[in-house]
Write an enzyme that holds these catalytic residues in place. Structure first.
Site, PDB file in Angstrom:
ATOM      1  N   GLY A 158     -12.518   3.148  -5.772  1.00  0.00           N
ATOM      2  CA  GLY A 158     -12.936   2.261  -4.544  1.00  0.00           C
ATOM      3  C   GLY A 158     -13.847   1.373  -4.986  1.00  0.00           C
ATOM      4  N   VAL A 167     -17.853  11.017  -2.015  1.00  0.00           N
ATOM      5  CA  VAL A 167     -18.631  10.154  -1.074  1.00  0.00           C
ATOM      6  C   VAL A 167     -18.113   9.798   0.230  1.00  0.00           C
ATOM      7  CG1 VAL A 167     -19.870   7.848  -0.903  1.00  0.00           C
ATOM      8  CG2 VAL A 167     -19.765   9.069  -3.152  1.00  0.00           C
ATOM      9  N   SER A 168     -16.621   9.481   0.083  1.00  0.00           N
ATOM     10  CA  SER A 168     -15.626   9.601   1.264  1.00  0.00           C
ATOM     11  C   SER A 168     -15.912  10.391   2.426  1.00  0.00           C
ATOM     12  CB  SER A 168     -14.258   9.329   0.760  1.00  0.00           C
ATOM     13  OG  SER A 168     -13.851   8.726  -0.115  1.00  0.00           O
ATOM     14  N   GLY A 214     -15.082  -1.065  -2.939  1.00  0.00           N
ATOM     15  CA  GLY A 214     -15.481  -1.636  -1.535  1.00  0.00           C
ATOM     16  C   GLY A 214     -17.189  -1.772  -1.714  1.00  0.00           C
ATOM     17  N   ARG A 228     -33.391   8.353   3.418  1.00  0.00           N
ATOM     18  CA  ARG A 228     -33.588   7.868   4.638  1.00  0.00           C
ATOM     19  C   ARG A 228     -34.684   8.497   5.413  1.00  0.00           C
ATOM     20  NH1 ARG A 228     -27.149   6.842   6.122  1.00  0.00           N
ATOM     21  NH2 ARG A 228     -27.019   4.630   5.483  1.00  0.00           N
ATOM     22  N   HIS A 251     -23.505  16.114   6.648  1.00  0.00           N
ATOM     23  CA  HIS A 251     -23.469  14.798   6.626  1.00  0.00           C
ATOM     24  C   HIS A 251     -22.888  14.154   7.902  1.00  0.00           C
ATOM     25  CE1 HIS A 251     -24.371  10.913   4.953  1.00  0.00           C
ATOM     26  NE2 HIS A 251     -23.014  10.750   4.720  1.00  0.00           N
TER      27      HIS A 251
HETATM   28  N1  APR Z   1      -6.966   4.403  -4.048  1.00  0.00           N
HETATM   29  C1  APR Z   1      -8.150   3.456  -4.303  1.00  0.00           C
HETATM   30  N2  APR Z   1      -8.909   2.933  -3.591  1.00  0.00           N
HETATM   31  C2  APR Z   1      -8.674   2.860  -2.428  1.00  0.00           C
HETATM   32  C3  APR Z   1      -7.754   3.777  -1.849  1.00  0.00           C
HETATM   33  C4  APR Z   1      -6.979   4.450  -2.899  1.00  0.00           C
HETATM   34  N3  APR Z   1      -5.874   5.221  -2.313  1.00  0.00           N
HETATM   35  N4  APR Z   1      -7.612   3.401  -0.461  1.00  0.00           N
HETATM   36  C5  APR Z   1      -8.605   2.802  -0.166  1.00  0.00           C
HETATM   37  N5  APR Z   1      -8.988   2.330  -1.151  1.00  0.00           N
HETATM   38  C6  APR Z   1     -10.482   1.273  -1.557  1.00  0.00           C
HETATM   39  C7  APR Z   1     -10.105  -0.033  -0.353  1.00  0.00           C
HETATM   40  O1  APR Z   1      -9.211  -0.884  -0.887  1.00  0.00           O
HETATM   41  C8  APR Z   1     -11.492  -0.350  -0.543  1.00  0.00           C
HETATM   42  O2  APR Z   1     -11.964  -1.403  -1.416  1.00  0.00           O
HETATM   43  O3  APR Z   1     -11.452   1.795  -0.900  1.00  0.00           O
HETATM   44  C9  APR Z   1     -12.500   0.716  -0.776  1.00  0.00           C
HETATM   45  C10 APR Z   1     -13.371   1.148   0.389  1.00  0.00           C
HETATM   46  O4  APR Z   1     -14.278   0.273   0.569  1.00  0.00           O
HETATM   47  P1  APR Z   1     -14.999  -0.326   1.951  1.00  0.00           P
HETATM   48  O5  APR Z   1     -13.890  -0.430   2.856  1.00  0.00           O
HETATM   49  O6  APR Z   1     -15.853  -1.509   1.678  1.00  0.00           O
HETATM   50  O7  APR Z   1     -15.779   1.224   2.288  1.00  0.00           O
HETATM   51  P2  APR Z   1     -17.098   1.431   1.875  1.00  0.00           P
HETATM   52  O8  APR Z   1     -18.247   0.954   2.763  1.00  0.00           O
HETATM   53  O9  APR Z   1     -17.334   1.501   0.375  1.00  0.00           O
HETATM   54  O10 APR Z   1     -17.079   3.097   2.440  1.00  0.00           O
HETATM   55  C11 APR Z   1     -16.209   4.172   1.592  1.00  0.00           C
HETATM   56  O11 APR Z   1     -17.746   5.846   1.498  1.00  0.00           O
HETATM   57  O12 APR Z   1     -19.578   6.180   2.721  1.00  0.00           O
HETATM   58  C12 APR Z   1     -18.195   6.468   3.006  1.00  0.00           C
HETATM   59  O13 APR Z   1     -17.609   6.434   5.179  1.00  0.00           O
HETATM   60  C13 APR Z   1     -17.484   5.572   4.013  1.00  0.00           C
HETATM   61  O14 APR Z   1     -15.425   6.689   3.805  1.00  0.00           O
HETATM   62  C14 APR Z   1     -16.119   5.618   3.446  1.00  0.00           C
HETATM   63  C15 APR Z   1     -16.418   5.415   1.717  1.00  0.00           C
END
Ligand code: APR
Length: 307
Positions: A7, A118-119, A9, A151, A175
């Site tokens: 991920g 983390v997810s 993101g 926090r 959490h």
């Molecule tokens: N494989 C790889 N990457 C994936 C997959 C997958 N199967 N499915 C989704 N992603 C990627 C998305 O393309 C995206 O770039 O995961 C990334 C998530 O990034 P964001 O949408 O920016 O989310 P973010 O704020 O980073 O949060 C991610 O962490 O804190 C937790 O609740 C939050 O569950 C969420 C996770």
């Protein structure tokens, strides 16, 4: 030392950034499913190395797990973040599917890695990872307590106008906005209980604002936060890779500790090269025990919807 972050993101890329800047690992692989996204994030980040002064190799890949081979630690941030008004628990269905698939792929190429989850909902995703992968419980660490504790410490530091590095405090339990337990009884300013400096009402306010710390940011930002989550992940990864044996409140699998079995929930644990090396048993008072039980019950209910 190689770290893969699944991920790319907000949270994934900021944790990669801190791992590089703090020189925690020699190689970081960012992997995402969105075409070119991880490659772009990795290249942009790599281009800061000469100005910020680090030698970590940063690679981005789309779906190609072979590039993640032999990672020492893999961080799972893939999934959807919450939007304003949502709870972490509402992400369960979509993120469970993603986490399960991702973990399977990770282990094909890095069978010995420690996993940092983390997810969200993080406690359930950590439990799901252990149950579906069959990995030993020390190898899977849920990152939530490190973030909630940071926090909590920041809120205390602001209220006291004292440096946050001098504040020691931890959050245990789930959490989630209603399941986390900021342990004010254990919070100190360099060993002196915060009650010496703050009134009961002030402490109560700090505890409440800590519990909704994530939600407050989601409302402000329109999506969930990333700096503190990313930094907290890097803190956990550092303790594993560099065998620092820090006590970090983490979501770990309990097998009788704190009177709970077959659940992942936040408790203080020693985190080192073997992952979760020891669970620290706190002598909770009756009120804290009740809160912990309530928190565990809520997480178990959520787990039961999946497994
Ligand atoms: N494989 C790889 N990457 C994936 C997959 C997958 N199967 N499915 C989704 N992603 C990627 C998305 O393309 C995206 O770039 O995961 C990334 C998530 O990034 P964001 O949408 O920016 O989310 P973010 O704020 O980073 O949060 C991610 O962490 O804190 C937790 O609740 C939050 O569950 C969420 C996770």
């Amino acid at each position: 030392m190689k770290v893969t972050v699944i991920g790319a993101g907000n949270v994934g890329s900021s944790c990669a950034e801190y791992i590089a800047i703090k020189k925690i690992a020699s190689e970081v692989v960012l992997l995402d499913i969105k075409d070119g996204f991880a490659e772009g994030k990795a290249l942009d980040l790599y281009q800061t190395s000469s100005t910020l002064g680090f030698n970590t190799r940063i690679i981005g890949v789309t779906k190609d797990y072979s590039k993640t081979s032999n990672s020492d630690v893999v961080v799972v941030t893939s999934g959807v973040p919450r939007k304003p008004g949502m709870t972490r628990e509402e992400l369960i269905g979509i993120n469970a599917e993603i986490v399960e698939k991702v973990v399977k792929n990770i282990l094909i190429f890095s069978p010995n890695a420690k996993l940092v989850i983390v997810s969200n909902p993080m406690d359930t995703m950590t439990y799901l990872t252990i149950k579906k992968s069959g990995l030993s419980k020390n190898r899977v660490i849920g990152m939530g307590g490190a973030l909630d504790s940071s926090r909590f410490k920041t809120n205390i530091s602001i209220a006291m106008n004292k440096p946050s590095l001098d504040i020691h405090a931890m959050v245990i339990g789930g959490h989630g906005d209603t399941t986390m337990i900021p342990l004010d009884r254990y919070a100190s300013y360099n060993g002196i209980h915060i009650g010496e400096f703050l009134s009961k009402d002030q402490i109560k306010d700090i505890v409440s604002s800590t519990m909704v710390g994530g939600a407050t940011l989601t409302k402000l930002l329109g999506t969930s936060a990333w700096y503190a989550p990313g930094a907290s992940v890097s803190y956990v990864v550092d303790s594993i890779l560099n065998d620092q044996k820090k006590i970090i409140p983490s979501s770990v699998y309990l097998d009788g500790e704190y009177n709970e079995k077959d659940i992942c929930i936040g408790v203080p644990a020693i985190i080192g090269k073997d992952g979760v090396e020891k669970i620290i048993k706190l002598d909770l008072n009756d009120d804290e025990k009740k809160l912990f039980k309530k928190s565990a019950d809520a997480i178990r209910k959520m787990n039961n919807t999946l497994i």
